[in-house]
Design an enzyme around this catalytic site. Structure first.
Site, PDB file in Angstrom:
ATOM      1  N   GLU A 105      25.338  40.650  21.145  1.00 12.27           N
ATOM      2  CA  GLU A 105      24.467  39.497  20.921  1.00 12.27           C
ATOM      3  C   GLU A 105      24.090  39.373  19.448  1.00 12.27           C
ATOM      4  O   GLU A 105      24.021  38.269  18.897  1.00 12.27           O
ATOM      5  CB  GLU A 105      23.203  39.621  21.776  1.00 12.27           C
ATOM      6  CG  GLU A 105      23.434  39.474  23.261  1.00 12.27           C
ATOM      7  CD  GLU A 105      23.808  38.063  23.662  1.00 12.27           C
ATOM      8  OE1 GLU A 105      23.498  37.123  22.906  1.00 12.27           O
ATOM      9  OE2 GLU A 105      24.419  37.901  24.725  1.00 12.27           O
ATOM     10  N   GLU A 125      25.626  43.751  30.742  1.00 12.53           N
ATOM     11  CA  GLU A 125      24.284  43.665  31.314  1.00 12.53           C
ATOM     12  C   GLU A 125      24.300  43.440  32.825  1.00 12.53           C
ATOM     13  O   GLU A 125      23.600  44.130  33.582  1.00 12.53           O
ATOM     14  CB  GLU A 125      23.488  42.538  30.632  1.00 12.53           C
ATOM     15  CG  GLU A 125      23.064  42.838  29.209  1.00 12.53           C
ATOM     16  CD  GLU A 125      24.063  42.362  28.175  1.00 12.53           C
ATOM     17  OE1 GLU A 125      23.682  42.208  27.003  1.00 12.53           O
ATOM     18  OE2 GLU A 125      25.241  42.146  28.542  1.00 12.53           O
TER      19      GLU A 125
END
Length: 233
Positions: A105, A125
């Site tokens: 990210e 995730e």
């Protein structure tokens, strides 16, 4: 954690363990360093992790948190990504080995991403039981690719990632530092920080689907043109 050369800020991720896990301390340290560049930007920020960019969150640390502490950590992460994205100068992620989870990210928040052949892009995730913040990924790759990556958590190699649009360039690991320096040299000689900052702002607006404001564009471009003329006299 930082170094400067020819107006370029080289910022090293100083996470925990051999793969630069982004624990609370590393996130806060990066935020403090990068926040200095909001009002006093260098020619560019080169963000790197040394031997490994970052393998993301420290799951051991997360396991000792309560919900309130986790929410605070998530706010710190999201604030960092937005800070990187909104810096007025170019930002470059120099990726070697792991680029995973919150590390991925962070790389996606940068303007440019160059990678060595060892780079592995992964958003694990969902596979680990957490929702994945995917809006930056979804802007860069086709919907099917984004969906498959986040739902399976598979590791994408560097060559596949550059074809998908996640990286702008892939080079052998032995040439990554040299490629990063060459890119830094090109960014260091851009003549107008105002033109860079304005163009970055327009790119953000376009990605967000904001309506085109012709009057605002004309006013900003004319102001920068006037500065350019003054510099030639």
């Amino acid at each position: 954690m930082t170094g400067s050369d020819s107006g370029i800020a080289w910022v090293r991720i100083d996470g925990s363990g051999p793969h630069n896990l982004l624990d609370a301390g590393a996130l806060s340290a990066l935020t403090r360093i990068l926040a200095r560049f909001v009002d006093a930007p260098p020619a560019a920020v080169m963000l790197h992790g040394g031997e490994s960019f970052s393998a993301g969150a420290d799951l051991a640390e997360l396991g000792h948190m309560n919900a309130e502490e986790f929410a605070g950590l998530l706010d710190t992460e999201l604030d960092l990504y937005e800070l990187v994205e909104r810096l007025p100068c170019p930002t470059v992620a120099v990726v070697r080995k792991w680029c995973q989870g919150s590390g991925a990210e962070l790389a996606l928040a940068c303007d440019i991403r160059i990678a060595g052949e060892s780079a592995r892009f992964c958003l694990p995730e969902v596979a680990a039981g957490f929702p994945a913040p995917v809006h930056r990924l979804a802007r860069l790759v086709p919907p099917g690719v984004a969906t498959e990556l986040v739902l399976t958590g598979r590791r994408m190699g560097a060559e596949e990632a550059v074809k998908a649009g996640l990286y702008t360039q892939v080079v052998p690991d032995s040439e990554l530092d040299a490629a990063a320096f060459r890119l830094a040299e090109r960014l260091a000689v851009l003549p107008s920080p105002a033109a860079v900052a304005t163009t970055k702002e327009w790119l953000r607006q376009a990605r967000a689907g904001e309506p085109f404001d012709r009057d605002a564009l004309r006013a900003r471009a004319t102001s920068i043109f006037s500065d350019w003329l003054d510099g030639r006299r």
